[in-house]
Design a protein around this motif. Sequence first.
Motif, PDB file in Angstrom:
ATOM      1  N   LYS A  49       0.828  -1.207   0.000  1.00 27.89           N
ATOM      2  CA  LYS A  49       0.000   0.000   0.000  1.00 27.89           C
ATOM      3  C   LYS A  49       0.860   1.253   0.000  1.00 27.89           C
ATOM      4  O   LYS A  49       0.547   2.244  -0.685  1.00 27.89           O
ATOM      5  N   CYS A  50       1.968   1.233   0.744  1.00 30.32           N
ATOM      6  CA  CYS A  50       2.810   2.427   0.873  1.00 30.32           C
ATOM      7  C   CYS A  50       3.747   2.625  -0.312  1.00 30.32           C
ATOM      8  O   CYS A  50       4.007   3.757  -0.721  1.00 30.32           O
ATOM      9  N   ILE A  51       4.264   1.538  -0.886  1.00 28.81           N
ATOM     10  CA  ILE A  51       5.287   1.644  -1.929  1.00 28.81           C
ATOM     11  C   ILE A  51       4.756   1.259  -3.311  1.00 28.81           C
ATOM     12  O   ILE A  51       5.256   1.732  -4.326  1.00 28.81           O
ATOM     13  N   GLY A  52       3.713   0.439  -3.349  1.00 32.94           N
ATOM     14  CA  GLY A  52       3.167   0.034  -4.639  1.00 32.94           C
ATOM     15  C   GLY A  52       3.894  -1.169  -5.213  1.00 32.94           C
ATOM     16  O   GLY A  52       4.560  -1.923  -4.490  1.00 32.94           O
ATOM     17  N   ASN A  53       3.799  -1.335  -6.513  1.00 33.15           N
ATOM     18  CA  ASN A  53       4.351  -2.517  -7.173  1.00 33.15           C
ATOM     19  C   ASN A  53       5.608  -2.218  -7.996  1.00 33.15           C
ATOM     20  O   ASN A  53       5.865  -2.873  -9.002  1.00 33.15           O
ATOM     21  N   ALA A  54       6.387  -1.257  -7.538  1.00 32.79           N
ATOM     22  CA  ALA A  54       7.657  -0.961  -8.208  1.00 32.79           C
ATOM     23  C   ALA A  54       8.673  -2.071  -7.980  1.00 32.79           C
ATOM     24  O   ALA A  54       9.644  -2.192  -8.721  1.00 32.79           O
ATOM     25  N   VAL A  55       8.444  -2.871  -6.924  1.00 31.62           N
ATOM     26  CA  VAL A  55       9.320  -3.999  -6.616  1.00 31.62           C
ATOM     27  C   VAL A  55       8.470  -5.264  -6.570  1.00 31.62           C
ATOM     28  O   VAL A  55       7.236  -5.212  -6.553  1.00 31.62           O
ATOM     29  N   VAL A  56       9.139  -6.414  -6.522  1.00 31.45           N
ATOM     30  CA  VAL A  56       8.450  -7.697  -6.385  1.00 31.45           C
ATOM     31  C   VAL A  56       8.445  -8.071  -4.907  1.00 31.45           C
ATOM     32  O   VAL A  56       9.500  -8.242  -4.298  1.00 31.45           O
ATOM     33  N   TRP A  57       7.250  -8.183  -4.327  1.00 28.53           N
ATOM     34  CA  TRP A  57       7.129  -8.450  -2.903  1.00 28.53           C
ATOM     35  C   TRP A  57       7.125  -9.953  -2.620  1.00 28.53           C
ATOM     36  O   TRP A  57       6.505 -10.729  -3.346  1.00 28.53           O
ATOM     37  N   ILE A  58       7.813 -10.336  -1.560  1.00 26.42           N
ATOM     38  CA  ILE A  58       7.857 -11.734  -1.130  1.00 26.42           C
ATOM     39  C   ILE A  58       7.696 -11.773   0.389  1.00 26.42           C
ATOM     40  O   ILE A  58       8.272 -10.943   1.096  1.00 26.42           O
ATOM     41  N   ALA A  59       6.954 -12.746   0.871  1.00 26.96           N
ATOM     42  CA  ALA A  59       6.861 -12.953   2.319  1.00 26.96           C
ATOM     43  C   ALA A  59       8.097 -13.704   2.809  1.00 26.96           C
ATOM     44  O   ALA A  59       8.568 -14.641   2.159  1.00 26.96           O
ATOM     45  N   ASP A  60       8.625 -13.293   3.956  1.00 30.60           N
ATOM     46  CA  ASP A  60       9.748 -14.014   4.564  1.00 30.60           C
ATOM     47  C   ASP A  60       9.440 -15.505   4.651  1.00 30.60           C
ATOM     48  O   ASP A  60      10.307 -16.357   4.406  1.00 30.60           O
ATOM     49  N   GLU A  61       8.187 -15.804   5.007  1.00 29.61           N
ATOM     50  CA  GLU A  61       7.791 -17.196   5.219  1.00 29.61           C
ATOM     51  C   GLU A  61       7.932 -18.034   3.954  1.00 29.61           C
ATOM     52  O   GLU A  61       8.207 -19.246   4.029  1.00 29.61           O
ATOM     53  N   LYS A  62       7.764 -17.420   2.780  1.00 29.99           N
ATOM     54  CA  LYS A  62       7.924 -18.164   1.524  1.00 29.99           C
ATOM     55  C   LYS A  62       9.381 -18.577   1.331  1.00 29.99           C
ATOM     56  O   LYS A  62       9.667 -19.695   0.861  1.00 29.99           O
ATOM     57  N   ILE A  63      10.295 -17.691   1.669  1.00 24.96           N
ATOM     58  CA  ILE A  63      11.719 -18.021   1.546  1.00 24.96           C
ATOM     59  C   ILE A  63      12.086 -19.135   2.513  1.00 24.96           C
ATOM     60  O   ILE A  63      12.765 -20.104   2.151  1.00 24.96           O
ATOM     61  N   LEU A  64      11.611 -19.038   3.740  1.00 28.90           N
ATOM     62  CA  LEU A  64      11.925 -20.057   4.738  1.00 28.90           C
ATOM     63  C   LEU A  64      11.342 -21.414   4.358  1.00 28.90           C
ATOM     64  O   LEU A  64      11.952 -22.457   4.603  1.00 28.90           O
ATOM     65  N   ALA A  65      10.169 -21.404   3.734  1.00 25.24           N
ATOM     66  CA  ALA A  65       9.509 -22.659   3.366  1.00 25.24           C
ATOM     67  C   ALA A  65      10.288 -23.440   2.316  1.00 25.24           C
ATOM     68  O   ALA A  65      10.086 -24.648   2.154  1.00 25.24           O
ATOM     69  N   ALA A  66      11.188 -22.768   1.599  1.00 21.48           N
ATOM     70  CA  ALA A  66      11.980 -23.448   0.566  1.00 21.48           C
ATOM     71  C   ALA A  66      13.034 -24.365   1.168  1.00 21.48           C
ATOM     72  O   ALA A  66      13.639 -25.167   0.450  1.00 21.48           O
ATOM     73  N   ASN A  67      13.273 -24.242   2.464  1.00 20.96           N
ATOM     74  CA  ASN A  67      14.245 -25.103   3.142  1.00 20.96           C
ATOM     75  C   ASN A  67      13.536 -25.809   4.305  1.00 20.96           C
ATOM     76  O   ASN A  67      13.341 -25.221   5.368  1.00 20.96           O
TER      77      ASN A  67
END
Length: 271
Positions: A49-67
Motif C-alpha cells: 500500500k505504501c510503496i506500490g508494485n515498483a518492486v516484487v514483494w515476497i513474504a519471509d515465510e515463503k523463503i523459509l519454506a523453501a528449506n
Amino acid sequence: MAPITLFCKSYLPDLPRLEKLVESYLRFNRDNLEFFVSVPEAELDHFRKCIGNAVVWIADEKILAANPAISLDAYRALPGQVSQQIIKAEFWRINHSENYLCLDSDMRFIRDFGISDFIDSSGTPFTIMHEGKAMLESWFGYRFHRQLHGFRNTARAMQAQFGRSGPLYNFGPFPVIWNGRVWADLAKDLESRNSNIFLAIASEPHEASWYGEALLKFRSIPLLPREPLFKAYLYLEDYEDDARVGLDESHLADYYLGVVYQSNWYPSRLK
C-alpha cells in the motif's frame, strides 16, 4: 532472464528508509533489473500500500519454506538482527537468477547502475572481499582498538569453520553480490556436518563471511574480488567528518554506486 536481481530484507520500522531506497532504484536502474523485497507476511499488504508494485514483494515465510530444515518457530525465536541474516542467505533458493545484489533498507543509490557493475564480461559475479585496512584506518583515534579486535575475532572464527589460515578478509560491507552455487555448496557442506544455514548463522551470525569463506573453500565460481560498492557511513562521526570538508553524495558518486546511512543514527540526524 537477467544474470542478477536485487534483493532486500525489510520490516515495518524500516519502511521510511526502504521508500528512499526504492526511489533511488527507480531513478538509477539503467538495465531494468528486478528488485525483490522480503517482509514478514503480516506486513506485506502495508508495504504494498505504501510503496506500490515498483518492486516484487515476497513474504519471509515463503523463503523459509523453501528449506524444510528450518523451523518457522525457531526462526521467530531468534533476535531480529540474526533472523534477517537467514532470510538473506536463503533467498537464492527461490531467486530466478543465479546471482543477487543483497541490499539493506538504509541504503540508496546515487548514480546509474547496471549489470556490468556486478557481473564481469564472462558472466562471473564480482565478490566483495578485502582486508578491511581502509575501514580500520578511518577509525583511528576514537574506536580503532574495539573495531580491530572485533574484526579479527570474527574473521578468525569464520576461518576456523573451514580450516583456513592466512589473511583475514572482510566480505562486506553491504551491499554484497552473492551467487546461488556458493550457497548451495555451503548447504551441502553444512549437511555433511549435521548442520544447516539456520544453525550456522545462529551460532556465528556473520552471513557475508559464511558466503565468502565458502567461496574460498569450494571455489564454486571464479574469484573476482572487488572493493565495497557503497560508501558506508556506519557511524555518525564518519558522516560528520566528511560533511565538515564538504564531501557529499555528488562527490561520492565518482567512486561509489550508493551510500549507506546506518539506521542507528540516520533517522534523527539526516533527512
